[in-house]
Write a protein that holds these residues in place. Structure first.
Motif, mmCIF file in Angstrom:
data_model
loop_
_atom_site.group_PDB
_atom_site.id
_atom_site.type_symbol
_atom_site.label_atom_id
_atom_site.label_comp_id
_atom_site.label_asym_id
_atom_site.label_seq_id
_atom_site.Cartn_x
_atom_site.Cartn_y
_atom_site.Cartn_z
ATOM 1 N N SER A 105 0.915 -1.057 -0.092
ATOM 2 C CA SER A 105 0.076 -0.165 0.006
ATOM 3 C C SER A 105 0.799 1.220 0.007
ATOM 4 N N ASN B 96 -0.026 4.280 0.700
ATOM 5 C CA ASN B 96 -0.540 5.021 1.734
ATOM 6 C C ASN B 96 0.150 4.511 3.169
ATOM 7 N N MET B 97 0.324 3.353 3.179
ATOM 8 C CA MET B 97 0.978 2.828 4.381
ATOM 9 C C MET B 97 2.469 3.191 4.351
#
Length: 85
Positions: free
Chosen positions: A68, A70-71
């Motif tokens: 991810s 975003n992570m």
């Protein structure tokens, strides 16, 4: 404004894996930080041949496809806060 010390390059139609561009002075400690978060480099880190804000070579760290973005972006902030403390 200070240049970014770590930049996340998200996957694109040309590159299927996300990668970080990290200034050379942070590369080793950032790799160790990623390992502590169970994130490993997909390939060995490589120098990009350009200099970062620390005047050392910028290192590219590729991460496994499907991770991810975003992570990964959140991990940059967490790492930099820890480094500056």
């Amino acid at each position: 404004m200070q240049p970014e010390r770590i930049i996340l390059i998200p996957p694109t139609h040309e590159q299927s894996t996300p990668s970080f561009h990290v200034e050379g002075s942070l590369a080793k400690s950032f790799l160790e930080f990623l390992k502590s978060k169970s994130i490993t480099a997909w390939q060995p880190p490589e120098s990009l041949g350009k200099r970062g804000p620390d005047h050392r070579p910028v290192v590219q760290i590729e991460i496994e496809a499907g991770t991810s973005p975003n992570m990964l972006e959140g991990l940059i902030g967490e790492f930099l806060e820890k480094e500056e403390a």
